[in-house]
Structure formats: structure tokens, C-alpha cells
Design a protein around this motif. Structure first.
Motif, short mmCIF file in Angstrom:
data_model
loop_
_atom_site.label_atom_id
_atom_site.label_comp_id
_atom_site.label_asym_id
_atom_site.label_seq_id
_atom_site.Cartn_x
_atom_site.Cartn_y
_atom_site.Cartn_z
N LYS A 85 0.83 -1.21 0.00
CA LYS A 85 0.00 0.00 0.00
C LYS A 85 0.86 1.26 0.00
N GLU A 86 1.96 1.20 0.72
CA GLU A 86 2.77 2.41 0.91
C GLU A 86 3.31 2.96 -0.41
N PRO A 87 4.08 2.17 -1.20
CA PRO A 87 4.57 2.73 -2.47
C PRO A 87 3.44 3.05 -3.44
N LEU A 88 2.34 2.29 -3.39
CA LEU A 88 1.22 2.58 -4.29
C LEU A 88 0.61 3.94 -3.99
N ILE A 89 0.34 4.22 -2.74
CA ILE A 89 -0.30 5.49 -2.37
C ILE A 89 0.62 6.67 -2.64
N VAL A 90 1.91 6.53 -2.27
CA VAL A 90 2.86 7.62 -2.51
C VAL A 90 2.99 7.92 -4.00
N SER A 91 3.08 6.86 -4.81
CA SER A 91 3.25 7.05 -6.26
C SER A 91 2.03 7.72 -6.88
N ILE A 92 0.85 7.33 -6.47
CA ILE A 92 -0.37 7.94 -7.02
C ILE A 92 -0.48 9.40 -6.61
N PHE A 93 -0.10 9.71 -5.35
CA PHE A 93 -0.13 11.10 -4.90
C PHE A 93 0.81 11.97 -5.74
N ILE A 94 1.99 11.44 -6.08
CA ILE A 94 2.93 12.17 -6.93
C ILE A 94 2.31 12.45 -8.30
N SER A 95 1.62 11.46 -8.86
CA SER A 95 0.97 11.65 -10.16
C SER A 95 -0.12 12.71 -10.09
N VAL A 96 -0.89 12.72 -9.01
CA VAL A 96 -1.95 13.73 -8.85
C VAL A 96 -1.34 15.13 -8.82
N ALA A 97 -0.26 15.30 -8.04
CA ALA A 97 0.40 16.60 -7.95
C ALA A 97 0.97 17.02 -9.31
N ALA A 98 1.53 16.06 -10.05
CA ALA A 98 2.12 16.36 -11.36
C ALA A 98 1.04 16.78 -12.37
N ASN A 99 -0.12 16.14 -12.30
CA ASN A 99 -1.22 16.53 -13.19
C ASN A 99 -1.67 17.96 -12.90
N CYS A 100 -1.69 18.32 -11.64
CA CYS A 100 -2.06 19.69 -11.29
C CYS A 100 -1.02 20.69 -11.82
N LEU A 101 0.27 20.31 -11.75
CA LEU A 101 1.31 21.17 -12.30
C LEU A 101 1.14 21.34 -13.81
N TYR A 102 0.79 20.26 -14.51
CA TYR A 102 0.59 20.32 -15.96
C TYR A 102 -0.50 21.32 -16.33
N ALA A 103 -1.51 21.43 -15.47
CA ALA A 103 -2.61 22.36 -15.75
C ALA A 103 -2.17 23.81 -15.65
N TYR A 104 -0.98 24.06 -15.08
CA TYR A 104 -0.51 25.44 -14.89
C TYR A 104 0.75 25.76 -15.70
N VAL A 105 1.12 24.92 -16.66
CA VAL A 105 2.36 25.18 -17.41
C VAL A 105 2.26 26.41 -18.29
N HIS A 106 1.05 26.89 -18.53
CA HIS A 106 0.88 28.10 -19.36
C HIS A 106 1.12 29.39 -18.60
N VAL A 107 1.15 29.33 -17.26
CA VAL A 107 1.21 30.53 -16.43
C VAL A 107 2.55 31.25 -16.50
N PRO A 108 3.71 30.58 -16.38
CA PRO A 108 4.99 31.30 -16.41
C PRO A 108 5.15 32.14 -17.68
N ALA A 109 5.91 33.21 -17.56
CA ALA A 109 6.09 34.13 -18.69
C ALA A 109 7.00 33.55 -19.77
N SER A 110 7.86 32.62 -19.39
CA SER A 110 8.78 32.03 -20.37
C SER A 110 9.14 30.61 -19.94
N HIS A 111 9.86 29.93 -20.82
CA HIS A 111 10.33 28.56 -20.56
C HIS A 111 9.18 27.60 -20.23
N ASN A 112 8.02 27.82 -20.83
CA ASN A 112 6.87 26.97 -20.53
C ASN A 112 7.11 25.51 -20.90
N LYS A 113 7.89 25.30 -21.97
CA LYS A 113 8.11 23.92 -22.42
C LYS A 113 8.86 23.11 -21.37
#
Length: 513
Positions: free
Chosen positions: A99-127
């Protein structure tokens, strides 16, 4: 009894120690846990595929400096993260509740998806923000090693192929619904709606990853409430499990006999090539169809999403058929047949004929004409009228010199190839790691499955980079010819190690093949 020699303990029933004993409660709990991991595999593949068709157009939208070669790195970053994480999560799962590595790994993916939703915000180096977000999603996907090791350890040899096929079917179903969700979200359009308070744009590019984050949270809840630790040996007898939260301090006996390391290495190589080939195919689908058929970004997201969804449906059908066919002809024969079909698929994809793709002349005024003869340029000018500059430029970019002399790949040709690859890839995929789990036997498989997943992740890194570089520089003829040669070498390797790809218990004479 054999159960003592294998580290498994038979349960006394009416004073008799039976060879194969499992209480109904244990059986139901075991299969509930396995089904939860089917769901986890499904959601993991949805998280990857839900944006795969829109990465390239979104990358072009948020950062004008991004080119097709950078697309390869963005897609490869997912696999780089998975390659790093897989052995770590696998090692973790060998000594702690899974359970431990499964839950930690899924939480990382959730956080990364949220970051992807904001890649347009910075003024430069969005890629580069997109690169980081996809890499973190891949790191979270390292839980695939934990899932495979759990299922391998919780099923008997007779249950193994069917269970692994179901795992792959759930993964394929994720690859179906991912592009379907993306296609549905395409109706929102590029503009969508903006939530100014938190600077969140909900459009055809960000809505899919937000859905992926929500599904990840749901998955964590299900794992916490339902998943339990189980382990059986190759014949299905219940074993002591070092992963139990309440595990005793008794020494866990290790099965006698050595693992065939040659077979382990060979299977890792085979799995690498299989994943390499599919990774480069799914990477090149969008650029190839935009170049060959002059599709716009929105058309490419829609049509390629439909094509990949159809291939996912095909894959599920193949997985269901494999469960029956493997009992008659065996896993090794299916693996060989799948590789041959993949070779035919890429051979069909080679360009031929006298019809050439429409040229995109958008940047002609920048003197960016490639090294071609004057006659080739005049002929192409006559055949390819200029686009209206008020519209999005479409066609094969003139910067790619091969566009002027390489015949186009006809749509029917592309679809036939996709169908053949869609038959061969799922067969090879499930057979390779089914054989791998059987070669390893009843030993804890977390680290070994971590290395297998890492080899597949390395393939997903190198495949997109390879195809994006070779395709951009030399075109589809060279790219797909090299793939055909690679498949031939892989078939040769399989022939050399064919007799060694047998189950641990069969190799040591405990079970007849």
C-alpha cells in the motif's frame, strides 16, 4: 510436504494437511485486492494517454520555441521518471506493505497533473515546465512494478497468464478511454474558460489532466479501504507474506533453486524492444498525420484520438483471445507470432508511389529552404498551392527536406499498419512479462519487476527521441526501415533463447510444462 520447502504453509483442515487449500474468505480477499490493482493499472494508463494526442499542439501553443525534436523529450520524460522510480518502488514493496509505495506514487501523479494544468502561467520557458510535469507523472507511474509483482506473487501458474492478460486489458482500456476523454474534451476548444482567482484555464488541454488528478484521489481511497496483502506459490498454496502489516518474525524460507539469469536478461531485452517500438509509433502518429494529410492541430487531436481509441478496443479483444490461445500454443509461440506481425505492420508503413504530401510554405520567406535541387522546388511549387496566411499552416514543413522527395503514406496504408501493430503489440507485451514472472518463480519479485518496468521505461525514453530525430532529419522511409531491421534482430534473439523461457517450477522439475 512441498509447502514447507517452498516457504508456503498449508492450512490443516479436519486434521489433514491438503496440498492445495485456500479458505473462501482468503480467496475472495485475494481477488478483491487483485481487481483493485487492475483498476490502478487502468487509471495509470488513462493518466498517460489522456493527453498524449494533445501534447504536441499544446506545446506549440504555450511555447513557440518548441519543435518536434523537443516533443520527443517531453514524451520521454514520462518514461525517464518511471525508469528511475520503478526499481525504487519495487525494492520498497519487497520489504514493506505494498500500500505504501502505491499510495505515494499515485499522490505524486496527482500533484504532477495539477502542475501540468498550470504550465501556461509562467512568462517564459513553458516547455520546460511541461517537461517537468510529465516527468513527475512518469515517476508516479513507477507503481506498475509493484502492481505486476503483487499479481505475480498472488496467483498460481495456472492463473498467471489470465491475470496478466487482464492487467494488460485494463491498461489497454485506459489507453482506449484516455484518447476518448481527450476527444470529448476537444469540444471545449483551445480557449475554454478561465478561473481568474486561481489562474486556472480549463480547456481541451488542461481538462483531461484535472480529470486524471480526480481519478488518482479516488484510487488512493480504494487502495486504503480494500487492498490486502496476499501471496501464493506456483501451485496456488497460501504462503507466509513478509508484506503483512502484522507479519510474524518467523524466517521466510526461500524457494530452492536458482533463477535463470540468461532468461531474465533476454526477457528484459525483448520487453525493451517491444515497448520501444510501440512508444515510437504512438509518438509519431500526430506529427506523421499532420505532415501527410495536412491536418490542423485540432483535427490531429480528434482523428488520432479516435484511431488510438480503436486500437485500444482491438487490444482488449486481443487480450481476451490470448487467455484462450495461450493454453493451446503457449506463451512463447504467441510472443514470436506477435513480433512477426509487428514487422509486417512497419513494412506496410514504408512510403511508396508517386504522390507527395502537401508542403507547408509558412516560413519560405525566411530563406529556410532546405538543400534541394531547383527542379524539385519548382515541381513542388506547382503541386502545392500556398495556404491562406490567416489560417493555421498545414502540411509537411518545408524545413524537412525529405518532404519534397518522399512519397506520402496513404491513409489506407497507415490504417492497415496501425491495425497490424495493434494486433502484434498487445500479444508481445502481455506474453513477455507473463513469461518473466514465471521465470522468476515464487521468489519476491518487486526488484525484478522494477527492472523490467525500468527497461520498458528506458524504451519509452529512447523510442520517442529516436523517432523524432530520425523522422525530422531523414523522413519516414529511413525511420521505419530501421524499425523493421530492429524487429528482425529481436526475432533472432527470441529464437536463440526460446528453450530457456520456461517457468521456474518447470525448470527445476517441480511441475510438468
Amino acid at each position: 510436504s512441498m509447502s514447507r520447502g517452498s516457504g508456503c504453509q498449508a492450512i490443516p483442515l479436519l486434521g489433514i494437511e491438503w496440498d492445495i487449500i485456500e479458505t473462501e474468505e482468503h480467496y475472495k480477499s485475494r481477488w478483491r485486492s487483485i481487481r483493485i490493482l487492475y483498476l490502478t493499472m487502468f487509471l495509470s494508463s488513462v493518466g498517460f494517454s489522456i493527453v498524449i494526442m494533445s501534447i504536441w499542439p499544446y506545446l506549440q501553443k504555450i511555447d513557440q520555441t518548441a519543435d518536434a525534436s523537443f516533443l520527443g523529450w517531453v514524451i520521454a520524460s514520462y518514461s525517464l521518471g518511471q525508469m528511475v522510480a520503478s526499481p525504487l518502488f519495487g525494492l520498497w514493496s519487497n520489504y514493506r506493505p505494498r500500500k505504501e509505495p502505491l499510495i505515494v506514487s499515485i499522490f505524486i501523479s496527482v500533484a504532477a497533473n495539477c502542475l501540468y494544468a498550470y504550465v501556461h502561467v509562467p512568462a517564459s520557458h513553458n516547455k520546460y515546465y511541461m517537461l517537468a510535469a510529465r516527468g513527475l507523472v512518469g515517476f508516479g507511474a513507477g507503481n506498475v512494478a509493484v502492481i505486476r509483482s503483487y499479481i505475480a506473487g498472488a496467483t498460481s501458474l495456472q492463473e498467471r497468464t489470465s491475470s496478466m492478460a487482464n492487467t494488460s486489458a485494463c491498461q489497454a482500456l485506459g489507453f482506449i478511454l484516455g484518447p476518448v476523454f481527450q476527444t470529448c474534451f476537444a469540444l471545449i476548444g483551445e480557449k475554454g474558460v478561465t478561473w481568474d482567482v486561481i489562474k486556472l484555464q480549463i480547456n481541451m488541454y488542461t481538462a483531461p489532466v484535472l480529470l486524471g488528478a480526480f481519478l488518482g484521489i479516488l484510487n488512493i481511497i480504494l487502495i486504503l479501504t480494500i487492498l490486502r496483502e496476499h501471496r501464493v506459490d506456483d501451485t496456488g498454496r497460501q504462503c507466509k507474506n513478509i508484506n503483512f502489516e502484522e507479519a510474524s518474525t518467523d524466517e521466510v524460507q526461500v524457494p530452492q533453486g536458482n533463477i535463470d539469469q540468461v532468461a531474465v536478461v533476454a526477457t528484459n531485452v525483448l520487453f525493451f524492444v517491444i515497448l520501444f517500438i510501440f512508444a515510437l509509433f504512438e509518438t509519431i502518429v500526430t506529427p506523421l498525420t499532420m505532415d501527410m494529410y495536412a491536418w490542423t492541430r485540432e483535427q490531429a487531436v480528434l482523428y488520432d484520438g479516435i484511431i488510438l481509441a480503436a486500437l485500444g478496443v482491438e487490444a482488449v479483444i486481443i487480450f481476451m483471445g490470448i487467455k484462450l490461445l495461450s493454453k493451446k500454443i503457449g506463451e512463447r509461440a504467441l510472443l514470436l507470432g506477435g513480433l512477426i506481425i509487428i514487422w509486417v505492420g512497419f513494412f506496410v508503413l514504408l512510403p511508396w508511389g508517386n504522390q507527395f504530401p502537401k508542403i507547408q510554405w509558412e516560413d519560405l520567406h525566411n530563406n529556410s529552404i532546405p538543400n534541394t535541387t531547383f527542379g524539385e522546388i519548382i515541381i513542388t511549387l506547382c503541386k502545392s498551392p500556398r495556404e491562406d496566411h490567416s489560417e493555421e499552416p498545414t502540411g509537411c514543413p518545408v524545413e524537412q527536406a525529405w518532404c519534397l522527395y518522399t512519397p506520402m503514406i496513404h491513409l489506407a496504408q497507415f490504417l492497415i499498419s496501425a491495425v497490424l501493430i495493434g494486433i502484434g503489440y498487445p500479444s508481445c507485451n502481455v506474453m513477455s512479462y507473463t513469461l518473466y514472472s514465471k521465470i522468476l518463480g515464487p521468489n519476491p519479485q518487486g526488484v525484478y519487476m522494477g527492472w523490467l518496468t525500468a527497461s520498458g521505461s528506458a524504451a519509452r525514453i529512447l523510442g520517442p527521441v529516436f523517432i523524432s530525430q530520425v523522422y525530422t532529419a531523414w523522413g519516414p522511409r529511413w525511420a521505419f526501415s530501421l524499425v523493421c531491421g530492429m524487429v528482425v534482430l529481436t526475432i533472432t534473439l527470441l529464437g536463440v533463447v526460446y528453450r530457456r523461457l520456461i517457468a521456474f517450477s518447470v525448470r527445476h522439475g517441480r511441475i510438468q510444462e
